[in-house]
Design a protein around this motif. Sequence first.
Motif, PDB file in Angstrom:
ATOM      1  N   ALA A 258       7.834 -20.793  -6.416  1.00 37.18           N
ATOM      2  CA  ALA A 258       7.539 -22.178  -6.771  1.00 37.18           C
ATOM      3  C   ALA A 258       8.238 -22.596  -8.065  1.00 37.18           C
ATOM      4  N   ALA A 259       8.276 -21.700  -9.047  1.00 33.42           N
ATOM      5  CA  ALA A 259       8.948 -22.018 -10.309  1.00 33.42           C
ATOM      6  C   ALA A 259      10.435 -22.274 -10.095  1.00 33.42           C
ATOM      7  N   ASP A 260      11.040 -21.520  -9.189  1.00 34.19           N
ATOM      8  CA  ASP A 260      12.463 -21.721  -8.894  1.00 34.19           C
ATOM      9  C   ASP A 260      12.731 -23.139  -8.397  1.00 34.19           C
ATOM     10  N   HIS A 261      11.787 -23.694  -7.630  1.00 26.78           N
ATOM     11  CA  HIS A 261      11.953 -25.058  -7.136  1.00 26.78           C
ATOM     12  C   HIS A 261      12.062 -26.043  -8.300  1.00 26.78           C
ATOM     13  N   LEU A 262      11.262 -25.837  -9.327  1.00 30.08           N
ATOM     14  CA  LEU A 262      11.319 -26.719 -10.486  1.00 30.08           C
ATOM     15  C   LEU A 262      12.605 -26.515 -11.276  1.00 30.08           C
ATOM     16  N   HIS A 263      13.073 -25.271 -11.339  1.00 31.50           N
ATOM     17  CA  HIS A 263      14.342 -25.007 -12.023  1.00 31.50           C
ATOM     18  C   HIS A 263      15.500 -25.710 -11.316  1.00 31.50           C
ATOM     19  N   VAL A 264      15.440 -25.807  -9.988  1.00 31.39           N
ATOM     20  CA  VAL A 264      16.481 -26.513  -9.235  1.00 31.39           C
ATOM     21  C   VAL A 264      16.519 -27.981  -9.642  1.00 31.39           C
ATOM     22  N   ILE A 265      15.350 -28.605  -9.734  1.00 33.40           N
ATOM     23  CA  ILE A 265      15.285 -29.998 -10.162  1.00 33.40           C
ATOM     24  C   ILE A 265      15.904 -30.157 -11.549  1.00 33.40           C
ATOM     25  N   ALA A 279       0.230 -29.050  -6.999  1.00 34.43           N
ATOM     26  CA  ALA A 279       0.484 -27.831  -6.231  1.00 34.43           C
ATOM     27  C   ALA A 279      -0.815 -27.275  -5.676  1.00 34.43           C
ATOM     28  N   ASP A 280      -0.738 -26.737  -4.465  1.00 38.16           N
ATOM     29  CA  ASP A 280      -1.856 -26.000  -3.900  1.00 38.16           C
ATOM     30  C   ASP A 280      -1.810 -24.594  -4.491  1.00 38.16           C
ATOM     31  N   PRO A 281      -2.923 -24.118  -5.062  1.00 37.24           N
ATOM     32  CA  PRO A 281      -2.890 -22.804  -5.725  1.00 37.24           C
ATOM     33  C   PRO A 281      -2.476 -21.672  -4.795  1.00 37.24           C
ATOM     34  N   SER A 282      -2.657 -21.833  -3.489  1.00 34.64           N
ATOM     35  CA  SER A 282      -2.299 -20.773  -2.550  1.00 34.64           C
ATOM     36  C   SER A 282      -0.790 -20.570  -2.453  1.00 34.64           C
ATOM     37  N   SER A 283      -0.007 -21.554  -2.893  1.00 38.43           N
ATOM     38  CA  SER A 283       1.448 -21.449  -2.789  1.00 38.43           C
ATOM     39  C   SER A 283       2.102 -20.996  -4.088  1.00 38.43           C
ATOM     40  N   ILE A 284       1.290 -20.765  -5.112  1.00 42.47           N
ATOM     41  CA  ILE A 284       1.822 -20.395  -6.427  1.00 42.47           C
ATOM     42  C   ILE A 284       1.525 -18.928  -6.694  1.00 42.47           C
ATOM     43  N   GLY A 285       2.584 -18.129  -6.836  1.00 44.10           N
ATOM     44  CA  GLY A 285       2.386 -16.709  -7.092  1.00 44.10           C
ATOM     45  C   GLY A 285       2.017 -16.428  -8.539  1.00 44.10           C
ATOM     46  N   ASP A 286       2.896 -16.795  -9.457  1.00 42.88           N
ATOM     47  CA  ASP A 286       2.704 -16.565 -10.888  1.00 42.88           C
ATOM     48  C   ASP A 286       2.384 -17.901 -11.549  1.00 42.88           C
ATOM     49  N   VAL A 287       1.115 -18.143 -11.823  1.00 39.02           N
ATOM     50  CA  VAL A 287       0.687 -19.429 -12.379  1.00 39.02           C
ATOM     51  C   VAL A 287       1.320 -19.679 -13.742  1.00 39.02           C
ATOM     52  N   GLY A 288       1.387 -18.631 -14.573  1.00 38.60           N
ATOM     53  CA  GLY A 288       1.963 -18.787 -15.901  1.00 38.60           C
ATOM     54  C   GLY A 288       3.422 -19.195 -15.842  1.00 38.60           C
ATOM     55  N   GLU A 289       4.198 -18.523 -15.001  1.00 40.87           N
ATOM     56  CA  GLU A 289       5.620 -18.853 -14.860  1.00 40.87           C
ATOM     57  C   GLU A 289       5.792 -20.276 -14.342  1.00 40.87           C
ATOM     58  N   PHE A 290       4.971 -20.656 -13.366  1.00 41.08           N
ATOM     59  CA  PHE A 290       5.064 -21.990 -12.778  1.00 41.08           C
ATOM     60  C   PHE A 290       4.711 -23.061 -13.807  1.00 41.08           C
ATOM     61  N   MET A 296       8.901 -27.442 -18.780  1.00 41.63           N
ATOM     62  CA  MET A 296      10.309 -27.654 -19.108  1.00 41.63           C
ATOM     63  C   MET A 296      10.814 -28.999 -18.590  1.00 41.63           C
ATOM     64  N   ILE A 297      10.148 -29.561 -17.571  1.00 41.72           N
ATOM     65  CA  ILE A 297      10.525 -30.892 -17.104  1.00 41.72           C
ATOM     66  C   ILE A 297       9.491 -31.935 -17.551  1.00 41.72           C
ATOM     67  N   GLY A 298       8.665 -31.548 -18.526  1.00 39.49           N
ATOM     68  CA  GLY A 298       7.728 -32.471 -19.137  1.00 39.49           C
ATOM     69  C   GLY A 298       6.438 -32.685 -18.386  1.00 39.49           C
ATOM     70  N   ALA A 299       6.145 -31.827 -17.413  1.00 39.39           N
ATOM     71  CA  ALA A 299       5.047 -32.098 -16.491  1.00 39.39           C
ATOM     72  C   ALA A 299       3.790 -31.303 -16.787  1.00 39.39           C
ATOM     73  N   GLU A 300       2.669 -31.938 -16.538  1.00 34.72           N
ATOM     74  CA  GLU A 300       1.369 -31.285 -16.461  1.00 34.72           C
ATOM     75  C   GLU A 300       1.178 -30.811 -15.025  1.00 34.72           C
ATOM     76  N   VAL A 301       0.609 -29.647 -14.832  1.00 28.20           N
ATOM     77  CA  VAL A 301       0.332 -29.125 -13.491  1.00 28.20           C
ATOM     78  C   VAL A 301      -1.106 -29.447 -13.105  1.00 28.20           C
ATOM     79  N   VAL A 302      -1.269 -30.015 -11.925  1.00 29.22           N
ATOM     80  CA  VAL A 302      -2.594 -30.214 -11.348  1.00 29.22           C
ATOM     81  C   VAL A 302      -2.666 -29.400 -10.062  1.00 29.22           C
ATOM     82  N   PHE A 303      -3.621 -28.477 -10.007  1.00 30.86           N
ATOM     83  CA  PHE A 303      -3.815 -27.663  -8.815  1.00 30.86           C
ATOM     84  C   PHE A 303      -4.898 -28.295  -7.948  1.00 30.86           C
ATOM     85  N   GLY A 304      -4.641 -28.349  -6.658  1.00 26.93           N
ATOM     86  CA  GLY A 304      -5.628 -28.873  -5.732  1.00 26.93           C
ATOM     87  C   GLY A 304      -5.434 -28.285  -4.353  1.00 26.93           C
ATOM     88  N   LYS A 305      -6.538 -28.034  -3.672  1.00 31.19           N
ATOM     89  CA  LYS A 305      -6.478 -27.530  -2.302  1.00 31.19           C
ATOM     90  C   LYS A 305      -6.096 -28.692  -1.398  1.00 31.19           C
TER      91      LYS A 305
END
Length: 331
Positions: A258-265, A279-290, A296-305
Amino acid sequence: MYTGILPIVPSAAKLPTLNTGAKVAALGGGHGLAASLSALRLVTGNVTAVVTVADDGGSSGRLREELGVLPPGDLRMALSALCDDTDWGRTWRDVMQHRFTSREGVTGSLDNHALGNLLIVTLWELLGDPVAGLRWAGALLGARGEVLPMASVPLTIEGLVKVPGLPGRLIRGQSLLAKAGEVEEVRLLPVDAPACTEAVTAIQDADWVVLGPGSWYTSVLPHLLLPQMREALCTTKAKRLLTMNLDVNDAEADGMNAADHLHVISRYAPEFNVDVVLADPSSIGDVGEFTQAAAMIGAEVVFGKVGSSGGNAVHDPLRLAAAYRDIFGGH
């Protein structure tokens, strides 16, 4: 400001009636954009879909090649996702999505064509204006919003696909690139294609711009590769919401997390900032890295099912609508 994990809304539950009043421009293509539109139509009566026009496969590819028109398939799917939730709207949605199948042993000219594609192209030919044609189609469906093409001309996606131990393999065409393997580089042709004027205006006038979910390189990233569209996305006063995929390892993103996707942007549009990543927490492996990649792109992360309860990597419209509603109301 809302932070944290959004509540789970059961698939069978009814979303409370709430029109947020937000003016939303939703960007993407194919099934990903249809998923976000199916949710957005539940929480706002003012949504504009901006759709990629690089599809070159199936019915859309044939019509594009034979008639020189914009590929209508992703536009048709967006219209269907916004259809009015009445017998009229649902019937016309099914009509638009209907595909012809030739009888056994016969290769017919209509085989695998979606009727909605033919209807949209008919309107384009009669009216001589893609935007006007889509508005007429939307009126027929009772669409709760407007659908616009990203560009005023058909686009081609060209990319390098990783080959272990060898130089990248050049693949041209969205339909081939989407299933060719891990993508390393991608670009749009023509490089100076004009963006749809109405789409640029919708982005500039929006309260929120929602980008994704969808195939990262062939549905999401193209909006940041088209120069006029990227400028609009970077300069709009709207808040920007990036919706992550449930499956971060589809064919074109093989080996990515998932973090790689943000690096692409960030790599393709370093000047593009995001306010919220959903992001759905089930799709995020390393929460800290994500979380770090999002910062790095200025975003707050909101996790939701926001995935369906069936186990498939499919967004649930009600859960996604609840997430959008809470984010719009809390930021």
